[in-house]
Design a protein around this motif. Structure first.
Motif, PDB file in Angstrom:
ATOM      1  N   GLN A 108      18.856  48.011  11.569  1.00 34.62           N
ATOM      2  CA  GLN A 108      19.303  47.069  10.747  1.00 34.62           C
ATOM      3  C   GLN A 108      20.088  46.549  11.035  1.00 34.62           C
ATOM      4  OE1 GLN A 108      18.088  46.222   7.544  1.00 34.62           O
ATOM      5  NE2 GLN A 108      16.411  47.765   7.998  1.00 34.62           N
ATOM      6  N   ALA A 109      21.198  46.726  11.786  1.00 31.57           N
ATOM      7  CA  ALA A 109      22.335  45.812  12.519  1.00 31.57           C
ATOM      8  C   ALA A 109      21.567  44.843  13.458  1.00 31.57           C
ATOM      9  CB  ALA A 109      23.317  46.688  13.311  1.00 31.57           C
ATOM     10  N   ILE A 110      20.679  45.160  14.017  1.00 33.44           N
ATOM     11  CA  ILE A 110      19.996  44.217  15.051  1.00 33.44           C
ATOM     12  C   ILE A 110      19.053  43.368  14.249  1.00 33.44           C
ATOM     13  CG2 ILE A 110      18.504  43.922  16.844  1.00 33.44           C
ATOM     14  CD1 ILE A 110      19.479  46.543  18.185  1.00 33.44           C
ATOM     15  N   ARG A 112      19.556  42.170  11.050  1.00 37.12           N
ATOM     16  CA  ARG A 112      20.687  41.217  10.721  1.00 37.12           C
ATOM     17  C   ARG A 112      20.926  40.363  11.492  1.00 37.12           C
ATOM     18  NH1 ARG A 112      22.714  45.983   7.899  1.00 37.12           N
ATOM     19  NH2 ARG A 112      24.391  45.656   9.460  1.00 37.12           N
ATOM     20  N   ALA A 113      21.388  40.579  12.658  1.00 38.57           N
ATOM     21  CA  ALA A 113      21.820  39.805  13.722  1.00 38.57           C
ATOM     22  C   ALA A 113      20.905  38.808  14.150  1.00 38.57           C
ATOM     23  CB  ALA A 113      22.231  40.585  15.014  1.00 38.57           C
ATOM     24  N   LEU A 114      19.575  39.212  14.262  1.00 38.62           N
ATOM     25  CA  LEU A 114      18.320  38.284  14.757  1.00 38.62           C
ATOM     26  C   LEU A 114      18.303  37.047  13.376  1.00 38.62           C
ATOM     27  CD1 LEU A 114      15.978  40.666  16.048  1.00 38.62           C
ATOM     28  CD2 LEU A 114      17.112  38.975  17.272  1.00 38.62           C
ATOM     29  N   GLU A 115      18.482  37.836  12.110  1.00 35.87           N
ATOM     30  CA  GLU A 115      18.144  36.802  11.030  1.00 35.87           C
ATOM     31  C   GLU A 115      19.374  35.959  11.166  1.00 35.87           C
ATOM     32  OE1 GLU A 115      17.989  39.393   7.918  1.00 35.87           O
ATOM     33  OE2 GLU A 115      16.043  40.019   8.111  1.00 35.87           O
ATOM     34  N   TRP A 116      20.677  36.477  11.463  1.00 38.99           N
ATOM     35  CA  TRP A 116      21.808  35.332  11.441  1.00 38.99           C
ATOM     36  C   TRP A 116      21.444  34.270  12.514  1.00 38.99           C
ATOM     37  CZ3 TRP A 116      25.413  33.315  14.620  1.00 38.99           C
ATOM     38  CH2 TRP A 116      26.409  32.892  13.848  1.00 38.99           C
ATOM     39  N   ILE A 117      21.001  34.763  13.623  1.00 37.87           N
ATOM     40  CA  ILE A 117      20.811  33.667  14.931  1.00 37.87           C
ATOM     41  C   ILE A 117      19.661  32.692  14.473  1.00 37.87           C
ATOM     42  CG2 ILE A 117      19.990  33.630  17.088  1.00 37.87           C
ATOM     43  CD1 ILE A 117      21.417  36.218  17.624  1.00 37.87           C
ATOM     44  N   HIS A 120      21.373  30.014  12.018  1.00 34.75           N
ATOM     45  CA  HIS A 120      22.445  29.509  12.676  1.00 34.75           C
ATOM     46  C   HIS A 120      21.982  29.062  14.072  1.00 34.75           C
ATOM     47  CE1 HIS A 120      24.351  31.893   9.355  1.00 34.75           C
ATOM     48  NE2 HIS A 120      24.765  30.418   8.943  1.00 34.75           N
TER      49      HIS A 120
END
Length: 130
Positions: A108-110, A112-117, A120
């Motif tokens: 999940q952490a990865i 979320r990071a991919l979605e944020w990247i 943005h």
């Protein structure tokens, strides 16, 4: 005498080599190619393995491509049964089998990071002109 020993050794190696090779007979086999470019073939061997495939031409955009579908089944040396089906078309090769490994889910952490990247993106740097 040396010639006789060499000849005997060669003969023994040929006989044992032929005995070690296991030849599996083809029990049934079919094949057909049509004038329109479509085809189909299949076989079944004496050890229970079998394979079949069919294909036909398909219009993909401005060019023609080929769509292929088929299956294969076999028994491994330990007695396990295996089955593979596949399609190959404009979307690539798509196999399906219980033997194909499935990757673990993305943490999940990865995710979320991919979605944020993706939400943005980095600003494009201007290339200097020389």
């Amino acid at each position: 005498m040396l010639f006789k020993v060499a000849l005997f050794s060669a003969l023994v190696s040929v006989v044992f080599g032929a005995a070690l090779q296991q030849q599996v007979p083809i029990v049934s086999q079919t094949g057909d190619v049509s004038p329109d470019g479509s085809y189909e073939w299949s076989y079944q061997s004496g050890d229970g393995s079998a394979q079949q495939q069919s294909g036909q031409l398909k219009q993909i955009g401005d060019s023609a491509g080929e769509v292929v579908q088929g299956s294969a089944s076999w028994t491994d040396p330990e007695g396990g049964q295996h089955q593979l089906t596949y399609v190959a078309d404009e979307n690539g090769y798509q196999p399906q089998s219980a033997d194909i490994p499935v990757p673990p889910p993305i943490p999940q952490a990865i995710l979320r990071a991919l979605e944020w990247i993706a939400a943005h993106p980095q600003p494009q740097l201007k290339q200097p002109r020389y």
